[in-house]
Design a protein around this motif. Structure first.
Motif, short mmCIF file in Angstrom:
data_model
loop_
_atom_site.label_atom_id
_atom_site.label_comp_id
_atom_site.label_asym_id
_atom_site.label_seq_id
_atom_site.Cartn_x
_atom_site.Cartn_y
_atom_site.Cartn_z
N TYR A 1 0.84 -1.20 0.00
CA TYR A 1 0.00 0.00 0.00
C TYR A 1 0.87 1.26 0.00
O TYR A 1 0.67 2.18 -0.80
CB TYR A 1 -0.92 -0.02 1.22
CG TYR A 1 -1.70 1.26 1.42
CD1 TYR A 1 -2.84 1.53 0.66
CD2 TYR A 1 -1.30 2.20 2.36
CE1 TYR A 1 -3.55 2.70 0.84
CE2 TYR A 1 -2.01 3.37 2.55
CZ TYR A 1 -3.13 3.63 1.79
OH TYR A 1 -3.82 4.79 1.96
N SER B 1 -7.07 -5.18 -5.97
CA SER B 1 -6.82 -3.76 -5.79
C SER B 1 -6.41 -3.09 -7.10
O SER B 1 -5.73 -3.70 -7.92
CB SER B 1 -5.70 -3.57 -4.75
OG SER B 1 -5.31 -2.22 -4.68
N PHE C 1 -2.20 2.28 6.75
CA PHE C 1 -2.82 1.03 6.30
C PHE C 1 -3.25 0.17 7.49
O PHE C 1 -4.38 -0.35 7.53
CB PHE C 1 -1.85 0.24 5.41
CG PHE C 1 -2.42 -1.07 4.94
CD1 PHE C 1 -3.20 -1.11 3.80
CD2 PHE C 1 -2.21 -2.24 5.65
CE1 PHE C 1 -3.75 -2.32 3.36
CE2 PHE C 1 -2.76 -3.45 5.23
CZ PHE C 1 -3.53 -3.48 4.07
N LEU D 1 -8.09 0.17 -0.56
CA LEU D 1 -7.30 -0.52 -1.59
C LEU D 1 -7.91 -0.39 -2.99
O LEU D 1 -7.44 -1.03 -3.92
CB LEU D 1 -7.12 -1.99 -1.22
CG LEU D 1 -6.20 -2.25 -0.04
CD1 LEU D 1 -6.01 -3.74 0.18
CD2 LEU D 1 -4.84 -1.58 -0.26
#
Lengths: 338, 338
Positions: free
Chosen positions: A55, A91, A193, B89
């Motif tokens: 991420y 994603s 995250f 995400l």
């Protein structure tokens, strides 16, 4: 009991005592730099931190939108958890792109890709280096870089390094990992995250793990009663000896060749490689393509097929970290294979 | 310490003692059905279970690919964590679609959407019902459905219900939530999500939480020394009284009107609503649009702006669950506002 552990730390859910014991154990073992130049991010296992790193690296400010989803690669055979965790939510930020050795970065229209390097490697125990030298986007999974598994030959100083209590002391059920991260922006986004995913990490776990790590390090102080890593090496040496004997005797499997022993700065002697997993290939006389299935159905032995690690199902991964009783049964059953 | 807690349970990382105390506390309080018809899934906070539920509902076998990303809606004002956790995400499986009241399901080309119902609601404390009656895709967040916050008028029996230790006993730092899930397929996919994300949930946390829940339930047995929910109501009553007084006195804010008191089956008397948060709107004489900013900069009071909850920034959410000392300072500062 509040969500917060340390409001003044970038990683506000990191307990200061756990952080302090992490820095201490790295100083003691010498396997990684963990001084104040590194931010410590705690996660619910290093699995969560792997995703946090993906991420963070794929949300770098200024990264062109056309680069996303950013390809994520790792040398085959690679840990089966990487592709699964990468693609679980499909994603738009990143996606699994397979074997680093067959990946052509130029096809991405730039240098925007992430390489995961696991060393010692899960599943095969080899010491891996990065294929690509774009070091800012490398994630180094050092879960097994502890003296019970491999000689500690240098203190790692990569940009993003992942560790876990699970493979350091064996407390997998505590679900605690930590990342050592150089760049403040990357560290901040990793924290974000973990915040969005689980609003931090259990304090109960962190406090218990701090106690465990403290006991391990205390064992190496003057007068310490117990040397955990020495105990670990002893058990792993015995297990590898027994496994080698039985595998040599039946001749049905081939082993990998590991690097030669090397001087371990922590053990202060030359030590050999004792990976947490054996990586075996079936080479017997039967016509067997699916070794996992063969071992399970014919010999009641549970392994993990090479296909989960991006390679042939002739290979299987066998855990050497099971309970002693389980390991004994495993050796008995292996010895019955002709 | 192994990853596994109970290999024979669908949720293999759920500790049996924690599970047993969860069923017991629901039987005691009567706020939800938690018998054997419900699978218990443990998560790293209910935040993780919210995402696990989105994953499970958007990966239903046979769901047409054209339905994805599935819209996720909730009535405004809604918990600020929902949109953030949904879109972190940029998943191709689901995406945040805002206010349930302004959502037209027909635009999705079918009945494929997910509604999140938080009741009592974060931030405003109101008792919410679902807008849409497609009950299989409803996620009921019942974090605040405990007798210290609201009368327990019935045992909830929704398909997916989320709870958290954080709001039940106040142990936010344990990062433990649980879901009660009717459908086995949904439960399995939620387990898979937690497995891929964090390989389960800390045993240390589960064991400690089991001890805490046991102590709470024991307190209500014959001869029990301590009644936690009664203590909680007492504190919340005092805090709401003090807050109402100071707000009435300065006249700068308006409160919501809560439903009238109702008979609480657990307390065995009529009880009033004592939400965990106050939801205030600035109505004073100054020309203020951003109440959060006004309170922070002029009065050193930290709140959360309505804009995070999908509504106007005239509103702020104020926590009534802080430490006593913090709450006292807050009341002092509120009383200085004219």
């Amino acid at each position: 009991m509040s969500y917060f552990s340390d409001r003044h730390n970038l990683c506000w859910f990191l307990h200061h005592e756990f952080a302090s014991q992490i820095r201490r154990i790295h100083r003691l073992v010498g396997n990684a730099f963990a001084d104040e130049n590194y931010h410590i991010i705690v996660g619910n296992g290093s699995t969560q931190l792997y995703q946090a790193a993906l991420y963070a690296l794929s949300t770098h400010p200024g990264l062109p939108e056309t680069c996303r989803p950013i390809p994520v690669v790792s040398v085959v055979p690679h840990y089966s958890g990487y592709p699964a965790a990468t693609d679980v939510l499909r994603s738009a930020l990143y996606k699994w792109a397979g074997d680093a050795n067959s990946f052509d970065p130029h096809t991405t229209g730039g240098d925007h890709y992430i390489e995961v390097i696991c060393s010692p490697n899960n599943p095969d125990g080899l010491l891996n280096n990065s294929v690509f030298k774009q070091i800012t986007n490398n994630i180094h999974d050092l879960a097994y870089y502890w003296p019970q598994y491999t000689p500690i030959t240098n203190a790692a100083d990569h940009n993003i390094m992942l560790f876990t209590v699970s493979k350091c002391t064996g407390h997998a059920g505590s679900r605690l990992g930590w990342a050592l991260v150089k760049d403040k922006g990357v560290a901040s986004r990793m924290v974000q995250f973990v915040e969005l995913g689980t609003i931090g990490v259990s304090k109960d776990s962190q406090l218990r793990a701090a106690t465990i790590l403290r006991a391990v390090a205390d064992g190496y102080e003057e007068g310490g009663a117990y040397k955990l890593f020495h105990f670990g090496r002893k058990v792993m040496t015995e297990r590898w000896d027994r496994l080698r004997q039985v595998v040599m005797a039946n001749g049905a499997f081939s082993f990998l060749e590991y690097p030669p022993p090397a001087y371990c700065g922590f053990m202060r002697e030359e030590t050999s490689h004792l990976p947490a997993f054996a990586w075996l290939k079936y080479e017997g006389n039967l016509d067997i393509e699916d070794t996992e299935n063969f071992l399970r159905t014919k010999h009641n032995i549970l392994t993990r097929s090479g296909k989960h690690f991006g390679t042939e199902s002739k290979y299987v991964r066998i855990s050497l970290l099971e309970l002693e009783e389980t390991f004994n049964i495993f050796i008995d059953r292996m010895s019955s294979i002709i």
